[in-house]
Structures are given as structure tokens and as C-alpha cells.
Scaffold this active site. Sequence first.
Site, PDB file in Angstrom:
ATOM      1  N   ARG A 177       0.806  -1.263   0.054  1.00  0.00           N
ATOM      2  CA  ARG A 177       0.041   0.004  -0.089  1.00  0.00           C
ATOM      3  C   ARG A 177       0.803   1.183   0.014  1.00  0.00           C
ATOM      4  O   ARG A 177       0.432   2.362   0.455  1.00  0.00           O
ATOM      5  CB  ARG A 177      -0.890  -0.062   1.275  1.00  0.00           C
ATOM      6  CG  ARG A 177      -1.872  -1.207   1.310  1.00  0.00           C
ATOM      7  CD  ARG A 177      -3.039  -0.776   0.485  1.00  0.00           C
ATOM      8  NE  ARG A 177      -4.266  -1.718   0.479  1.00  0.00           N
ATOM      9  CZ  ARG A 177      -5.431  -1.573   0.988  1.00  0.00           C
ATOM     10  NH1 ARG A 177      -5.489  -0.534   1.671  1.00  0.00           N
ATOM     11  NH2 ARG A 177      -6.098  -2.563   0.840  1.00  0.00           N
ATOM     12  N   ARG A 212      -3.452   6.730  -0.090  1.00  0.00           N
ATOM     13  CA  ARG A 212      -3.883   7.865   0.618  1.00  0.00           C
ATOM     14  C   ARG A 212      -2.944   8.469   1.832  1.00  0.00           C
ATOM     15  O   ARG A 212      -3.135   9.411   2.251  1.00  0.00           O
ATOM     16  CB  ARG A 212      -5.299   7.615   1.524  1.00  0.00           C
ATOM     17  CG  ARG A 212      -6.336   7.383   0.557  1.00  0.00           C
ATOM     18  CD  ARG A 212      -7.652   6.619   1.239  1.00  0.00           C
ATOM     19  NE  ARG A 212      -7.186   5.371   1.726  1.00  0.00           N
ATOM     20  CZ  ARG A 212      -8.147   4.710   2.389  1.00  0.00           C
ATOM     21  NH1 ARG A 212      -9.307   4.925   2.723  1.00  0.00           N
ATOM     22  NH2 ARG A 212      -7.963   3.426   2.747  1.00  0.00           N
ATOM     23  N   ARG A 263      -6.449  11.693  -7.512  1.00  0.00           N
ATOM     24  CA  ARG A 263      -7.835  10.963  -7.334  1.00  0.00           C
ATOM     25  C   ARG A 263      -9.079  11.685  -7.160  1.00  0.00           C
ATOM     26  O   ARG A 263     -10.252  11.288  -7.253  1.00  0.00           O
ATOM     27  CB  ARG A 263      -7.651  10.036  -6.288  1.00  0.00           C
ATOM     28  CG  ARG A 263      -6.851   8.572  -6.523  1.00  0.00           C
ATOM     29  CD  ARG A 263      -7.672   7.705  -7.177  1.00  0.00           C
ATOM     30  NE  ARG A 263      -9.182   7.733  -6.706  1.00  0.00           N
ATOM     31  CZ  ARG A 263      -9.760   7.052  -5.564  1.00  0.00           C
ATOM     32  NH1 ARG A 263      -8.842   6.320  -4.660  1.00  0.00           N
ATOM     33  NH2 ARG A 263     -11.010   7.213  -5.275  1.00  0.00           N
ATOM     34  N   ASP A 315      -6.739  -2.995  -7.528  1.00  0.00           N
ATOM     35  CA  ASP A 315      -7.299  -3.543  -6.275  1.00  0.00           C
ATOM     36  C   ASP A 315      -7.922  -5.202  -6.235  1.00  0.00           C
ATOM     37  O   ASP A 315      -7.961  -5.554  -7.558  1.00  0.00           O
ATOM     38  CB  ASP A 315      -8.640  -2.715  -5.968  1.00  0.00           C
ATOM     39  CG  ASP A 315      -8.989  -3.112  -4.408  1.00  0.00           C
ATOM     40  OD1 ASP A 315      -8.233  -2.578  -3.586  1.00  0.00           O
ATOM     41  OD2 ASP A 315      -9.865  -3.855  -4.209  1.00  0.00           O
ATOM     42  N   TYR A 370     -14.864 -11.930   0.803  1.00  0.00           N
ATOM     43  CA  TYR A 370     -15.766 -10.793   0.392  1.00  0.00           C
ATOM     44  C   TYR A 370     -16.960 -10.869  -0.309  1.00  0.00           C
ATOM     45  O   TYR A 370     -18.079 -10.577  -0.152  1.00  0.00           O
ATOM     46  CB  TYR A 370     -14.784  -9.754  -0.534  1.00  0.00           C
ATOM     47  CG  TYR A 370     -13.868  -8.744   0.289  1.00  0.00           C
ATOM     48  CD1 TYR A 370     -13.996  -7.815   1.088  1.00  0.00           C
ATOM     49  CD2 TYR A 370     -12.570  -9.060   0.173  1.00  0.00           C
ATOM     50  CE1 TYR A 370     -13.298  -7.004   1.920  1.00  0.00           C
ATOM     51  CE2 TYR A 370     -11.584  -8.340   0.960  1.00  0.00           C
ATOM     52  CZ  TYR A 370     -11.986  -7.478   1.756  1.00  0.00           C
ATOM     53  OH  TYR A 370     -11.100  -6.705   2.433  1.00  0.00           O
TER      54      TYR A 370
HETATM   55  C1  LIG Z   1      -7.823  -6.749   1.420  1.00  0.00           C
HETATM   56  C2  LIG Z   1      -7.380  -5.974   0.349  1.00  0.00           C
HETATM   57  C3  LIG Z   1      -8.133  -4.927  -0.533  1.00  0.00           C
HETATM   58  N1  LIG Z   1      -7.314  -4.282  -1.587  1.00  0.00           N
HETATM   59  C4  LIG Z   1      -6.045  -4.820  -1.511  1.00  0.00           C
HETATM   60  C5  LIG Z   1      -5.982  -5.961  -0.355  1.00  0.00           C
HETATM   61  C6  LIG Z   1      -4.963  -6.731   0.038  1.00  0.00           C
HETATM   62  C7  LIG Z   1      -3.899  -5.800   0.649  1.00  0.00           C
HETATM   63  C8  LIG Z   1      -4.213  -5.799   2.065  1.00  0.00           C
HETATM   64  O1  LIG Z   1      -4.266  -6.775   2.872  1.00  0.00           O
HETATM   65  O2  LIG Z   1      -4.399  -4.586   2.642  1.00  0.00           O
HETATM   66  C9  LIG Z   1      -4.957  -4.735  -2.234  1.00  0.00           C
HETATM   67  C10 LIG Z   1      -4.739  -3.317  -2.696  1.00  0.00           C
HETATM   68  N2  LIG Z   1      -5.515  -2.313  -2.872  1.00  0.00           N
HETATM   69  C11 LIG Z   1      -4.747  -1.298  -3.450  1.00  0.00           C
HETATM   70  C12 LIG Z   1      -3.474  -1.676  -3.572  1.00  0.00           C
HETATM   71  C13 LIG Z   1      -2.438  -0.748  -4.282  1.00  0.00           C
HETATM   72  C14 LIG Z   1      -1.126  -1.003  -4.632  1.00  0.00           C
HETATM   73  C15 LIG Z   1      -0.217  -0.406  -3.254  1.00  0.00           C
HETATM   74  O3  LIG Z   1      -0.256  -1.647  -2.335  1.00  0.00           O
HETATM   75  O4  LIG Z   1       0.196   0.729  -3.334  1.00  0.00           O
HETATM   76  C16 LIG Z   1      -3.389  -2.943  -3.217  1.00  0.00           C
HETATM   77  C17 LIG Z   1      -2.081  -3.906  -3.431  1.00  0.00           C
HETATM   78  C18 LIG Z   1      -5.265   0.280  -3.746  1.00  0.00           C
HETATM   79  C19 LIG Z   1      -6.367   0.488  -2.600  1.00  0.00           C
HETATM   80  N3  LIG Z   1      -7.762  -0.332  -2.227  1.00  0.00           N
HETATM   81  C20 LIG Z   1      -8.196   0.624  -1.725  1.00  0.00           C
HETATM   82  C21 LIG Z   1      -7.750   2.083  -1.509  1.00  0.00           C
HETATM   83  C22 LIG Z   1      -8.425   3.106  -0.721  1.00  0.00           C
HETATM   84  C23 LIG Z   1      -9.535   3.646  -1.519  1.00  0.00           C
HETATM   85  C24 LIG Z   1      -9.189   5.233  -2.171  1.00  0.00           C
HETATM   86  O5  LIG Z   1      -8.201   5.768  -1.982  1.00  0.00           O
HETATM   87  O6  LIG Z   1     -10.367   5.785  -2.114  1.00  0.00           O
HETATM   88  C25 LIG Z   1      -6.498   1.747  -2.366  1.00  0.00           C
HETATM   89  C26 LIG Z   1      -5.641   3.047  -2.668  1.00  0.00           C
HETATM   90  C27 LIG Z   1      -9.639   0.144  -1.160  1.00  0.00           C
HETATM   91  C28 LIG Z   1      -9.561  -0.899  -0.439  1.00  0.00           C
HETATM   92  N4  LIG Z   1      -9.502  -2.129  -1.076  1.00  0.00           N
HETATM   93  C29 LIG Z   1      -9.745  -3.156  -0.219  1.00  0.00           C
HETATM   94  C30 LIG Z   1      -9.825  -2.521   1.201  1.00  0.00           C
HETATM   95  C31 LIG Z   1      -9.898  -3.267   2.517  1.00  0.00           C
HETATM   96  C32 LIG Z   1      -9.725  -1.094   1.001  1.00  0.00           C
HETATM   97  C33 LIG Z   1      -9.627   0.077   1.972  1.00  0.00           C
HETATM   98  C34 LIG Z   1     -11.136   0.448   2.183  1.00  0.00           C
HETATM   99  C35 LIG Z   1     -10.729   2.212   3.032  1.00  0.00           C
HETATM  100  O7  LIG Z   1     -10.217   1.962   3.891  1.00  0.00           O
HETATM  101  O8  LIG Z   1     -11.246   3.076   2.322  1.00  0.00           O
HETATM  102  C36 LIG Z   1      -9.594  -4.735  -0.434  1.00  0.00           C
END
Ligand SMILES: Cc1c2[nH]c(c1CCC(=O)O)Cc1[nH]c(c(CCC(=O)O)c1C)Cc1[nH]c(c(CCC(=O)O)c1C)Cc1[nH]c(c(C)c1CCC(=O)O)C2
Length: 337
Positions: A18, A22, A31, A67, A142
Amino acid sequence: MRACRHEPVPHTPVWFMRQAGRSLPEYLKVREGIPMLESCMRPELVKEITLQPVRRHKVDAAIFFSDIVVPLKAIGIDVDIKPGIGPVIADPIRTFADLERLRPLEPDDVPYITEAVGLLVDELGPTPLIGFAGAPYTLASYLVEGGPSKNHENTKAMMYGAPDLWAALLDRLAGITSAFLKVQIEAGASAIQLFDSWVGSLAPDDYRRSVMPASTKVFDAVAGYGVPRIHFGVGTGELLGLMGRAGADVVGVDWRVPLNVAAERVGPGKALQGNLDPAVLFAPTRAVETKAREVLHAAQALGSSGHIFNLGHGVMPSMDPDALTRLVAFVHEAGAR
Ligand SMILES: Cc1c2[nH]c(c1CCC(=O)O)Cc1[nH]c(c(CCC(=O)O)c1C)Cc1[nH]c(c(CCC(=O)O)c1C)Cc1[nH]c(c(C)c1CCC(=O)O)C2
């Protein structure tokens, strides 16, 4: 890439799960007004967001901005990522009839992924791009729950109560995940990471019986490309050996198990990735460096290579990006050979 393969390295390499997202003001800026999943489908934007942490922190690898639910969206599942919540599925998968909605993923379903990876590989030059996907268990959690879940009760109810349905669900997800990874590798990704973020909720016997076959299928599907395969989950201390045996070349470790102990659990021949507690980044620099040095010391159990420094889970939105930049410089210096 050399660290993944236990080859000599000039210093311990470092990247952060990650790292894009953000925590970075430049991410929030580009974004603005664009929903999360839509941003994943715009190749120029994906390129920019993926490169932001590489430019800023000087990390040794880029992780593709996408994602884990993108391939599900691409085959027509009604999924959205709600800010502050995570992926939400309109109609959860609960029956054999529901499985029909999980059709195989074709490369043509995700042309924007191929395009974005291609743009990135051109721009990154020698810096590797790590592709990724969600592992079958985490995706299933999910899909079955309909969204994020603390206890995974519906998921486990299916796993224990309807094993045939469960096996069929995980097998379909293994196919979709394999196809999604292949698209990224064929477009130029240097390594892949399979995120099984929530699999730590399972006991080893249940993992071995009900999850490992599907994860193994994914690793086998991409084995022929010869790119390093990284496998990570949170709270997986008791599963590390099995997760390695599922077919990973590199096992990701969270902060609960020291890397020297993880090395014993995983066994010889595999590299390790991790494992600084992300919360440490909220402490003063001296404390961060003390804890980072502990991680580097514990990794010496692996020999002179085979360690990729990372956090034990993802960067948090409230983290100070400057603390991450300082940590990269520290790891490069303290981890020099
Ligand atoms: C479980 C999981 C998800 N997504 C992902 C996982 C596995 C990694 C982990 O264990 O954290 C994988 C993921 N999601 C994202 C990345 C981007 C690449 C990186 O690591 O920099 C990666 C590798 C972008 C994202 N994926 C997400 C964001 C945030 C959304 C935003 O910026 O508006 C990003 C940058 C959304 C997301 N997507 C998911 C969650 C739990 C969330 C967070 C929700 C929140 O707190 O708002 C599902």
C-alpha cells in the site's frame, strides 16, 4: 529480484505494501472526484499513482496500482469500493446457482491492465514492477459476506457446512486469479504477490484442507513464467510453512513473528518479506530505526540474501510519508553489505 532468488544484493531491498495511496498528498490530488475502481481502469492514472511512491521514497520496487476486486468487477460482479469501508458486493455468493456469475476472466476483459503495465514497465526501467491479485480465500470472504467482515462467519459456515460448494467457489476464484496474474506477467510485471490478507483467521488443518489446494493452483498456473511469487497474509504465524509450500518463492510475514522464527517455519530455499509493525511509523525516528534494525538483525538468519524489507501490513492513510522516506534511506544504509 535478486533478493527473491537468494542471490547477492548490494543492500537489503525495501518496498511497502500500500505504498501508493492515501498517505500521499499527490495521490489525493490526482484521485479527486474519481471513484476508486474507475481510477484502476485509467492506464495513465494508474501509471502516475504507481510511480508516485517510487519517486518520493526511492523504494526498490513499484507495486501495481489496482485492487483485489478489479478482476471480479471485470467479469461483471456488482462490486464497489466504498471509502472508509472497502469492497461491497451487491449480491453475495451463497449458492451453486450464484457461482454461475463467476465466469472465467479473459485478457480482453482487462485491456486497461495490459496497457497500464506496459506504460509502467517502459517508465520504470530497471525498477521492478510487482503485479498482484487477491488469493481465493480472501476474495471468497468478500463475495460470501458481501463486504468486509471481522469474523468471516458466513464464509466459514460455507467452508464447514457446504464443502462441495466451497471447493467449487475457490476453484473458480483460483482460475480468475491465475488469469489476472498472467495478464500482468505477460504485460511485463517482474514479480507477483498473492494477497491472502484474511486467511490468518483459519487453523492450519482447515487451511490445508479447504484453502491450500486453490492457492496452490494459482501458484502452479504462473510457475512457468519463472517470476518470483510472493505470498502474504495477516496473522498467519501458524500458516507460514503451509503458505510457502503452496508454491511461494517468498513468504510475507506480519510483525507478530520474528523473521528468524519465520525462517524456521518456512524452511530453506524460500526468501522472506517483512516485517516492521506499521504502527511503529507513528513513533519518533529513533524508535523506528531501532525497530527496523531488529528486523534486519532477525533476517540475518536467512544468510546474506533472501530478505525483502517491508511493513508487516500496509501503509496506513494517516502515516507521515516523510517517515517512510526516512525508513527507506535507513534500510538502504543499515542493510548495506
Ligand atoms: C484486502 C485488500 C483490498 N485491496 C487489497 C487488499 C490486500 C492488501 C491488504 O491486505 O491490505 C490490495 C490493494 N489495494 C490497493 C493496492 C494498491 C497498491 C499498493 O499497495 O500501493 C493493493 C495492493 C489500492 C487501494 N484499495 C483501496 C484503496 C483506498 C481507496 C481510495 O483511495 O479511495 C486503495 C488505495 C480500497 C480498499 N480495497 C480493499 C480494502 C480493505 C480497501 C480499504 C477501504 C478503505 O479503508 O477505504 C480490499
